[in-house]
Scaffold this motif. Structure first.
Motif, PDB file in Angstrom:
ATOM      1  N   ILE A  37     -30.654  -6.982  -9.806  1.00 32.19           N
ATOM      2  CA  ILE A  37     -29.474  -6.287  -9.267  1.00 32.19           C
ATOM      3  C   ILE A  37     -28.663  -5.704 -10.418  1.00 32.19           C
ATOM      4  N   ASN A  38     -28.508  -6.482 -11.476  1.00 29.52           N
ATOM      5  CA  ASN A  38     -27.768  -6.006 -12.646  1.00 29.52           C
ATOM      6  C   ASN A  38     -28.460  -4.803 -13.286  1.00 29.52           C
ATOM      7  N   HIS A  39     -29.780  -4.812 -13.332  1.00 33.43           N
ATOM      8  CA  HIS A  39     -30.505  -3.685 -13.905  1.00 33.43           C
ATOM      9  C   HIS A  39     -30.360  -2.440 -13.040  1.00 33.43           C
ATOM     10  N   HIS A  40     -30.363  -2.611 -11.738  1.00 35.93           N
ATOM     11  CA  HIS A  40     -30.296  -1.461 -10.824  1.00 35.93           C
ATOM     12  C   HIS A  40     -28.875  -0.947 -10.619  1.00 35.93           C
ATOM     13  N   TYR A  41     -27.911  -1.857 -10.524  1.00 31.27           N
ATOM     14  CA  TYR A  41     -26.554  -1.464 -10.141  1.00 31.27           C
ATOM     15  C   TYR A  41     -25.495  -1.805 -11.173  1.00 31.27           C
ATOM     16  N   GLY A  42     -25.848  -2.574 -12.164  1.00 31.86           N
ATOM     17  CA  GLY A  42     -24.864  -3.023 -13.144  1.00 31.86           C
ATOM     18  C   GLY A  42     -24.913  -2.211 -14.427  1.00 31.86           C
ATOM     19  N   GLU A  43     -24.328  -2.777 -15.418  1.00 36.08           N
ATOM     20  CA  GLU A  43     -24.196  -2.092 -16.705  1.00 36.08           C
ATOM     21  C   GLU A  43     -25.280  -2.465 -17.703  1.00 36.08           C
ATOM     22  N   LYS A  44     -26.284  -3.236 -17.262  1.00 32.58           N
ATOM     23  CA  LYS A  44     -27.308  -3.693 -18.203  1.00 32.58           C
ATOM     24  C   LYS A  44     -28.668  -3.118 -17.819  1.00 32.58           C
ATOM     25  N   PRO A  45     -29.032  -1.981 -18.376  1.00 30.89           N
ATOM     26  CA  PRO A  45     -30.350  -1.419 -18.055  1.00 30.89           C
ATOM     27  C   PRO A  45     -31.471  -2.263 -18.662  1.00 30.89           C
ATOM     28  N   LYS A  47     -34.814  -3.187 -20.753  1.00 30.02           N
ATOM     29  CA  LYS A  47     -35.403  -2.751 -22.008  1.00 30.02           C
ATOM     30  C   LYS A  47     -36.679  -1.993 -21.676  1.00 30.02           C
ATOM     31  N   LYS A  48     -37.073  -1.092 -22.523  1.00 31.85           N
ATOM     32  CA  LYS A  48     -38.292  -0.311 -22.279  1.00 31.85           C
ATOM     33  C   LYS A  48     -39.531  -1.191 -22.212  1.00 31.85           C
ATOM     34  N   SER A  49     -39.472  -2.340 -22.862  1.00 30.03           N
ATOM     35  CA  SER A  49     -40.624  -3.254 -22.886  1.00 30.03           C
ATOM     36  C   SER A  49     -40.715  -4.123 -21.623  1.00 30.03           C
ATOM     37  N   GLU A  50     -39.681  -4.103 -20.765  1.00 32.31           N
ATOM     38  CA  GLU A  50     -39.665  -4.944 -19.572  1.00 32.31           C
ATOM     39  C   GLU A  50     -40.336  -4.250 -18.396  1.00 32.31           C
ATOM     40  N   ASP A  51     -41.106  -5.025 -17.644  1.00 29.59           N
ATOM     41  CA  ASP A  51     -41.749  -4.499 -16.442  1.00 29.59           C
ATOM     42  C   ASP A  51     -40.717  -4.208 -15.375  1.00 29.59           C
ATOM     43  N   GLU A  52     -41.005  -3.191 -14.565  1.00 30.88           N
ATOM     44  CA  GLU A  52     -40.148  -2.856 -13.436  1.00 30.88           C
ATOM     45  C   GLU A  52     -40.540  -3.745 -12.260  1.00 30.88           C
ATOM     46  N   LYS A  53     -39.575  -4.442 -11.695  1.00 29.80           N
ATOM     47  CA  LYS A  53     -39.819  -5.271 -10.508  1.00 29.80           C
ATOM     48  C   LYS A  53     -38.927  -4.751  -9.397  1.00 29.80           C
TER      49      LYS A  53
END
Length: 105
Positions: A37-45, A47-53
């Protein structure tokens, strides 16, 4: 859903985890959902190395663990849900501002 989860878990000798372990699993899954939720709607995108879930996947993981937890404690989710909805529909029926009838589509 509870029956399907029970049929899956019942094929393993280990069975359900203890209540304390189940609570830890619920906490873990809530944390993973919060992170997405934080990655999608918050201020913490991410990292490029992290998988998209997908949020749906994390929500599904949480639902699975909650169903396991309920089964392990012999809690009927339908009954539990109906009780809480009855409570909200009676106790909290006037708590929030209702949408006017002519605005409901």
């Amino acid at each position: 859903m509870q029956e399907r989860v029970h049929n899956y878990i019942s094929q393993f000798k280990e069975g359900y985890f203890s209540p304390l372990s189940m609570l830890a699993r619920v906490t873990e899954e809530v944390g993973e959902l919060a992170r997405e939720i934080n990655h999608h709607y918050g201020e913490k995108p991410k990292k490029k190395s992290e998988d998209e879930k997908a949020l749906e996947e994390e929500y599904g993981d949480l639902l699975f663990v909650m169903l396991c937890f309920a089964n392990s404690l012999d809690i009927d989710i339908d009954e539990s849900f109906n009780r809480v909805m009855d409570k909200f529909e009676v106790r909290d029926k006037d708590r929030w501002t209702k949408i006017e009838e002519d605005h409901i589509e």
